[in-house]
Write an enzyme that holds these catalytic residues in place. Structure first.
Site, PDB file in Angstrom:
ATOM      1  N   GLY A 125       0.154   9.979  -3.984  1.00  0.00           N
ATOM      2  CA  GLY A 125       0.428   8.930  -4.980  1.00  0.00           C
ATOM      3  C   GLY A 125      -0.838   8.540  -5.713  1.00  0.00           C
ATOM      4  N   THR A 126      -1.967   8.644  -4.994  1.00  0.00           N
ATOM      5  CA  THR A 126      -3.268   8.359  -5.609  1.00  0.00           C
ATOM      6  C   THR A 126      -3.531   9.326  -6.756  1.00  0.00           C
ATOM      7  OG1 THR A 126      -4.127   7.686  -3.452  1.00  0.00           O
ATOM      8  CG2 THR A 126      -5.746   8.196  -5.156  1.00  0.00           C
ATOM      9  N   SER A 156      -1.287  -1.154  -4.454  1.00  0.00           N
ATOM     10  CA  SER A 156      -2.313  -0.106  -4.531  1.00  0.00           C
ATOM     11  C   SER A 156      -1.903   1.122  -3.726  1.00  0.00           C
ATOM     12  CB  SER A 156      -3.635  -0.643  -3.984  1.00  0.00           C
ATOM     13  OG  SER A 156      -4.602   0.375  -4.026  1.00  0.00           O
ATOM     14  N   LYS A 162       1.577  15.906   5.522  1.00  0.00           N
ATOM     15  CA  LYS A 162       1.949  15.054   4.378  1.00  0.00           C
ATOM     16  C   LYS A 162       2.829  15.839   3.416  1.00  0.00           C
ATOM     17  CE  LYS A 162      -0.023  12.126   0.710  1.00  0.00           C
ATOM     18  NZ  LYS A 162       0.721  10.892   1.015  1.00  0.00           N
ATOM     19  N   ALA A 166       0.837  -1.205   0.000  1.00  0.00           N
ATOM     20  CA  ALA A 166       0.000   0.000   0.000  1.00  0.00           C
ATOM     21  C   ALA A 166       0.871   1.255   0.000  1.00  0.00           C
ATOM     22  CB  ALA A 166      -0.905   0.004   1.216  1.00  0.00           C
ATOM     23  N   ASN A 221      -3.648   3.576  -3.248  1.00  0.00           N
ATOM     24  CA  ASN A 221      -4.813   3.921  -2.427  1.00  0.00           C
ATOM     25  C   ASN A 221      -5.731   2.716  -2.413  1.00  0.00           C
ATOM     26  OD1 ASN A 221      -7.379   4.839  -1.470  1.00  0.00           O
ATOM     27  ND2 ASN A 221      -6.673   6.941  -1.815  1.00  0.00           N
ATOM     28  N   HIS A 257      -4.902  16.580   1.822  1.00  0.00           N
ATOM     29  CA  HIS A 257      -4.437  15.697   2.889  1.00  0.00           C
ATOM     30  C   HIS A 257      -4.074  16.532   4.113  1.00  0.00           C
ATOM     31  CE1 HIS A 257      -4.033  12.697  -0.343  1.00  0.00           C
ATOM     32  NE2 HIS A 257      -4.168  11.814   0.620  1.00  0.00           N
TER      33      HIS A 257
HETATM   34  N1  LIG Z   1      -2.442   2.640  -0.154  1.00  0.00           N
HETATM   35  C1  LIG Z   1      -3.185   3.323   0.710  1.00  0.00           C
HETATM   36  O1  LIG Z   1      -4.429   3.273   0.669  1.00  0.00           O
HETATM   37  C2  LIG Z   1      -2.525   4.144   1.741  1.00  0.00           C
HETATM   38  C3  LIG Z   1      -1.177   4.257   1.740  1.00  0.00           C
HETATM   39  N2  LIG Z   1      -0.564   4.956   2.709  1.00  0.00           N
HETATM   40  C4  LIG Z   1       0.887   4.959   2.658  1.00  0.00           C
HETATM   41  O2  LIG Z   1       1.359   4.138   3.712  1.00  0.00           O
HETATM   42  C5  LIG Z   1       2.639   4.597   4.131  1.00  0.00           C
HETATM   43  C6  LIG Z   1       2.603   4.822   5.618  1.00  0.00           C
HETATM   44  O3  LIG Z   1       1.725   5.894   5.893  1.00  0.00           O
HETATM   45  P1  LIG Z   1       1.605   6.441   7.401  1.00  0.00           P
HETATM   46  O4  LIG Z   1       1.183   5.325   8.296  1.00  0.00           O
HETATM   47  O5  LIG Z   1       0.767   7.666   7.355  1.00  0.00           O
HETATM   48  O6  LIG Z   1       3.125   6.854   7.705  1.00  0.00           O
HETATM   49  P2  LIG Z   1       3.845   6.944   9.150  1.00  0.00           P
HETATM   50  O7  LIG Z   1       5.111   7.677   8.878  1.00  0.00           O
HETATM   51  O8  LIG Z   1       2.883   7.418  10.168  1.00  0.00           O
HETATM   52  O9  LIG Z   1       4.187   5.407   9.514  1.00  0.00           O
HETATM   53  C7  LIG Z   1       5.158   4.680   8.813  1.00  0.00           C
HETATM   54  C8  LIG Z   1       5.511   3.459   9.673  1.00  0.00           C
HETATM   55  O10 LIG Z   1       6.352   2.602   8.950  1.00  0.00           O
HETATM   56  C9  LIG Z   1       7.506   2.295   9.703  1.00  0.00           C
HETATM   57  N3  LIG Z   1       8.589   2.059   8.750  1.00  0.00           N
HETATM   58  C10 LIG Z   1       9.266   2.968   8.005  1.00  0.00           C
HETATM   59  N4  LIG Z   1      10.163   2.325   7.227  1.00  0.00           N
HETATM   60  C11 LIG Z   1      10.027   1.007   7.498  1.00  0.00           C
HETATM   61  C12 LIG Z   1      10.659  -0.178   7.025  1.00  0.00           C
HETATM   62  N5  LIG Z   1      11.638  -0.118   6.108  1.00  0.00           N
HETATM   63  N6  LIG Z   1      10.256  -1.369   7.497  1.00  0.00           N
HETATM   64  C13 LIG Z   1       9.266  -1.445   8.419  1.00  0.00           C
HETATM   65  N7  LIG Z   1       8.625  -0.377   8.922  1.00  0.00           N
HETATM   66  C14 LIG Z   1       9.027   0.828   8.452  1.00  0.00           C
HETATM   67  C15 LIG Z   1       7.698   3.446  10.640  1.00  0.00           C
HETATM   68  O11 LIG Z   1       8.393   3.027  11.801  1.00  0.00           O
HETATM   69  C16 LIG Z   1       6.233   3.789  10.967  1.00  0.00           C
HETATM   70  O12 LIG Z   1       5.765   2.877  11.971  1.00  0.00           O
HETATM   71  C17 LIG Z   1       2.916   5.841   3.291  1.00  0.00           C
HETATM   72  O13 LIG Z   1       3.621   5.439   2.114  1.00  0.00           O
HETATM   73  C18 LIG Z   1       1.525   6.300   2.859  1.00  0.00           C
HETATM   74  O14 LIG Z   1       1.511   7.066   1.664  1.00  0.00           O
HETATM   75  C19 LIG Z   1      -1.234   5.578   3.733  1.00  0.00           C
HETATM   76  C20 LIG Z   1      -2.593   5.500   3.761  1.00  0.00           C
HETATM   77  C21 LIG Z   1      -3.351   4.794   2.755  1.00  0.00           C
HETATM   78  O1  LIG Z   2      -0.241   9.495   3.322  1.00  0.00           O
HETATM   79  C1  LIG Z   2      -1.458   9.168   3.433  1.00  0.00           C
HETATM   80  O2  LIG Z   2      -2.128   9.171   4.496  1.00  0.00           O
HETATM   81  C2  LIG Z   2      -2.127   8.704   2.207  1.00  0.00           C
HETATM   82  N1  LIG Z   2      -1.386   8.464   1.174  1.00  0.00           N
HETATM   83  C3  LIG Z   2      -1.849   7.894  -0.030  1.00  0.00           C
HETATM   84  C4  LIG Z   2      -1.476   8.789  -1.203  1.00  0.00           C
HETATM   85  O3  LIG Z   2      -0.369   9.400  -1.140  1.00  0.00           O
HETATM   86  O4  LIG Z   2      -2.216   8.769  -2.189  1.00  0.00           O
HETATM   87  C5  LIG Z   2      -3.292   7.459  -0.013  1.00  0.00           C
HETATM   88  C6  LIG Z   2      -4.200   8.187   0.903  1.00  0.00           C
HETATM   89  O5  LIG Z   2      -4.699   9.324   0.241  1.00  0.00           O
HETATM   90  C7  LIG Z   2      -3.607   8.543   2.220  1.00  0.00           C
END
Ligand SMILES: NC(=O)C1=CN([C@@H]2O[C@H](COP(=O)(O)OP(=O)(O)OC[C@H]3O[C@@H](n4cnc5c(N)ncnc54)[C@H](O)[C@@H]3O)[C@@H](O)[C@H]2O)C=CC1
Ligand SMILES: O=C(O)C1=N[C@H](C(=O)O)C[C@H](O)C1
Length: 255
Positions: free
Chosen positions: A167-168, A126, A162, A102, A128, A158
């Site tokens: 990326g979405t 994905s 952020k 994700a 998002n 956002h």
């Molecule tokens: N695909 C989706 O629907 C969504 C994707 N995201 C993405 O998820 C990612 C995380 O978002 P947040 O939780 O807001 O960020 P955050 O910065 O709050 O949390 C990131 C977490 O990952 C850990 N981390 C960092 N590098 C790591 C590694 N190499 N191995 C294991 N753990 C590691 C950190 O310690 C932290 O616990 C971002 O890339 C964000 O864009 C976030 C929300 C929705």
């Molecule tokens: O960082 C986030 O929280 C999110 N990141 C993703 C993005 O960069 O598109 C998806 C979602 O909007 C939340």
């Protein structure tokens, strides 16, 4: 019936919510969580999230050795960590463990590596993972075909912290062949979880396609949907929008 064993990479703003959603779903058992540092090391994510059970032991990336995935077997790996998380689970991919990535911002190097994982394991990628945004993605491409001369702009909103462009939104721009620099607008205010609007402008009317993630639990529900789909699939690279579009064609309700 045997529960589906889940391992999560990332226990940050979103990873915590994802873990909680899996903890609430009796189809799954949360085996472990991996985070970057040693905060709450070897405690249980379940306890930190207020559950009266021991599930989701917390590990650090420093614990990931050659035996990690053998000694802590899972049925699916969910990655909500960051750009470099996938370098830690090549062995899981080689063992054919289904992977849901994700991560919203991958460079070409990581995308190529993820593609290589898909040679030995089913991988769903994905940026998002909400069901709604992927319906929006399909709908926008249909609308663009219906109204090829419409002006199109993308607005993504956002939370204040952020740093990177959504990326979405970049994925939507690519799907609609739009120049990101010209047609993608970012707003950073307050605690907005994620809002994506695609505006189709025509001389006498405007059509707006809008998706709002009200809670990060939406990402958890998307991850659960993805995990249920991926189990049993052959190796390959899958996306949420292709899964949803296929279900639509087969008249299978998605949500
Ligand atoms: N695909 C989706 O629907 C969504 C994707 N995201 C993405 O998820 C990612 C995380 O978002 P947040 O939780 O807001 O960020 P955050 O910065 O709050 O949390 C990131 C977490 O990952 C850990 N981390 C960092 N590098 C790591 C590694 N190499 N191995 C294991 N753990 C590691 C950190 O310690 C932290 O616990 C971002 O890339 C964000 O864009 C976030 C929300 C929705
Ligand atoms: O960082 C986030 O929280 C999110 N990141 C993703 C993005 O960069 O598109 C998806 C979602 O909007 C939340």
């Amino acid at each position: 019936m045997e529960k589906i064993r889940i391992g999560i990479f990332g226990f940050g703003k979103t990873g915590k919510i994802i873990a909680n959603e899996f903890l609430h779903d009796n189809l799954f058992t949360l085996e472990w969580v991996v985070r970057k540092g040693y905060e709450d090391h070897r405690k249980y994510a379940s306890r930190l999230l207020g559950h009266e059970c021991d599930a989701g032991e917390i590990f650090s990336i420093g614990d990931i050795d050659d035996n990690f995935f053998d000694t802590r077997p899972i049925d699916a790996l969910i990655d909500f960590s960051g750009l470099t998380g996938l370098y830690l689970y090549e062995k899981a991919a080689s063992a054919g463990i289904p992977i849901i990535s994700a991560i919203s911002q991958y460079e070409k190097e990581e995308l190529d590596l993820l593609q290589s994982f898909a040679e030995s394991a089913p991988v769903l990628y994905s940026p998002n993972i909400t069901l709604g945004i992927n319906v929006l993605l399909v709908a926008a491409q249909i609308l663009q075909k219906i109204a090829p001369h419409a002006d199109i702009e993308i607005v993504e909103e956002h939370f204040k912290g952020k740093k990177e462009v959504s990326g979405t939104a970049k994925k939507i721009a690519k799907a609609l062949n739009l120049n990101v620099k010209e047609h993608l607008h970012s707003i950073r205010v307050g605690g907005i979880v994620g809002r994506h609007e695609i505006i189709f402008g025509m001389p006498n009317q405007t059509i707006r396609l809008l998706h709002e993630s009200i809670s990060r639990a939406a990402f958890g529900q998307g991850a659960i949907f993805a995990a249920k789909f991926l189990l049993g699939q052959p190796p390959g690279l899958y996306t949420m929008e292709t899964v949803i579009a296929d279900m639509f064609r087969k008249n299978i309700p998605v949500y």
